[in-house]
Design an enzyme around this catalytic site. Structure first.
Site, PDB file in Angstrom:
ATOM      1  N   ILE A 202       0.852  -1.194   0.000  1.00  0.00           N
ATOM      2  CA  ILE A 202       0.000   0.000   0.000  1.00  0.00           C
ATOM      3  C   ILE A 202       0.884   1.238   0.000  1.00  0.00           C
ATOM      4  O   ILE A 202       1.876   1.305   0.729  1.00  0.00           O
ATOM      5  CB  ILE A 202      -0.890   0.088   1.266  1.00  0.00           C
ATOM      6  CG1 ILE A 202      -1.445  -1.269   1.683  1.00  0.00           C
ATOM      7  CG2 ILE A 202      -1.969   1.143   1.087  1.00  0.00           C
ATOM      8  CD1 ILE A 202      -2.549  -1.812   0.891  1.00  0.00           C
ATOM      9  N   LYS A 203       0.479   2.208  -0.803  1.00  0.00           N
ATOM     10  CA  LYS A 203       1.142   3.509  -0.745  1.00  0.00           C
ATOM     11  C   LYS A 203       0.189   4.495  -0.077  1.00  0.00           C
ATOM     12  O   LYS A 203      -0.969   4.615  -0.465  1.00  0.00           O
ATOM     13  CB  LYS A 203       1.464   3.964  -2.166  1.00  0.00           C
ATOM     14  CG  LYS A 203       1.935   5.395  -2.245  1.00  0.00           C
ATOM     15  CD  LYS A 203       2.582   5.639  -3.577  1.00  0.00           C
ATOM     16  CE  LYS A 203       2.069   6.890  -4.222  1.00  0.00           C
ATOM     17  NZ  LYS A 203       2.830   7.260  -5.397  1.00  0.00           N
ATOM     18  N   THR A 204       0.722   5.188   0.919  1.00  0.00           N
ATOM     19  CA  THR A 204      -0.116   6.171   1.589  1.00  0.00           C
ATOM     20  C   THR A 204       0.741   7.348   2.032  1.00  0.00           C
ATOM     21  O   THR A 204       1.894   7.471   1.632  1.00  0.00           O
ATOM     22  CB  THR A 204      -0.889   5.525   2.764  1.00  0.00           C
ATOM     23  OG1 THR A 204      -1.948   6.388   3.157  1.00  0.00           O
ATOM     24  CG2 THR A 204      -0.004   5.261   3.969  1.00  0.00           C
TER      25      THR A 204
END
Ligand code: R5P
Length: 302
Positions: A202-204
């Site tokens: 996940i990219k956040t």
């Protein structure tokens, strides 16, 4: 060449020695397929367990962003210092040399721009991802956006299904949006929803308060976007804090390519992400490279 004559009899069967089984080094991906693990191993450094992804996909929503006007001139020379590149297919085909030999995080969705609503996205063909030999399919997920939450979660779900079919991991990208608050409660919910729907990474965004809860509540690795340009030392502190609080790397763009020394900044970020450098040590690496064109960091190699 295999032959019927003159063969040496096979005898080294290692009787009594159990076949070696290695666990997988990235959290939450132990039960993924061979293709997914193999591609994730290209993106993440197996020693540090981390990655420095260089993001330059901004043009697909922002047009010719500052620093990305001529990707051939500004970004191609940086690619060698990254672990993975994040970009669109248009830029891959028109500008990025296929000989650069870096794993690709492919922007697998397209949609509306900053001129309209953002986050109204559609997916590409999975055959395109295969043709481009990508290592990650990146798809935006607009959790909490009343207009696009459902459609972008469906996009994520479809991407994960494609990925399972062809052995390509999915990168869930938590969306940007005017009304989306970047606090731990929101980021924790958004990243967890992506993971529950099958994203492998996940990219956040990083948040100052409670980021550890975000990384700990997410069963797969998180990489952080850098966000808008900050003073170099602040951007390095952001990376240091994120790694200290459980991020598995960065997927950084503007804080690298809008820096007055993009190579120096990329090397400094690498020092933090892979080599445990303090903010001061990394900043020294950046400044030394900026002033001399070389430095003593582990990554520079000069
Ligand atoms: C944003 O839409 C893009 O996905 C960028 O890749 C991402 O935001 C990382 O770039 P930056 O560090 O400039 O925020």
């Amino acid at each position: 060449m295999a032959d019927n004559e003159g063969n040496i009899a096979a005898k080294d069967y290692g009787i009594g020695v159990p076949q070696k089984q290695e666990g997988f080094f990235l959290k939450g991906n132990e039960n993924a397929s061979y293709g997914i693990k193999s591609r994730l191993s290209q993106v993440f450094n197996q020693k540090s367990g981390h990655t420095v992804m260089l993001a330059f996909d901004h043009g697909f929503i922002m047009g010719p962003t500052s620093g990305l006007e001529r990707i051939d001139l500004t970004i191609n020379p940086l690619i060698q210092y990254s672990d993975c590149i994040m970009c669109t297919r248009g830029i891959l085909r028109s500008v990025v040399p296929p000989t650069c030999n870096k794993p690709i995080s492919y922007r697998f969705d397209s949609g509306t721009t900053i001129l309209t609503s953002l986050n109204d996205e559609t997916l590409h063909d999975v055959e395109e991802a295969i043709r481009l030999n990508v290592s990650l399919m990146a798809v935006m997920v607009a959790i909490g956006d009343p207009d696009h939450e459902g459609s972008t979660i469906r996009n994520l779900t479809k991407t994960v299904d494609y990925g399972m079919r062809y052995g390509i991991p999915t990168l869930g990208v938590t969306a940007v949006g005017k009304n989306l608050t970047r606090d731990a409660r929101y980021l924790g919910l958004a990243t967890r929803v992506c993971a529950e729907n099958g994203a492998n990474v996940i990219k956040t965004y990083y948040c100052d308060e409670g980021f550890e809860k975000v990384t700990n509540g997410c069963p797969v690795p998180i990489v952080i976007a850098g966000g808008k340009k900050l003073p170099e030392k602040d951007a390095l502190a952001l990376a240091r804090n994120a790694i200290d609080q459980g991020a598995a790397g960065v997927d950084m763009g503007r804080n690298i390519f809008q820096s007055d020394s993009p190579v120096g900044m990329l090397l400094a970020v690498r020092e933090i992400v892979h080599n445990g450098a303090t903010v001061d040590q990394a900043f020294d690496c950046y400044e030394t490279y900026k002033n001399t064109g070389t430095c003593n960091c582990c990554c520079c190699g000069k």
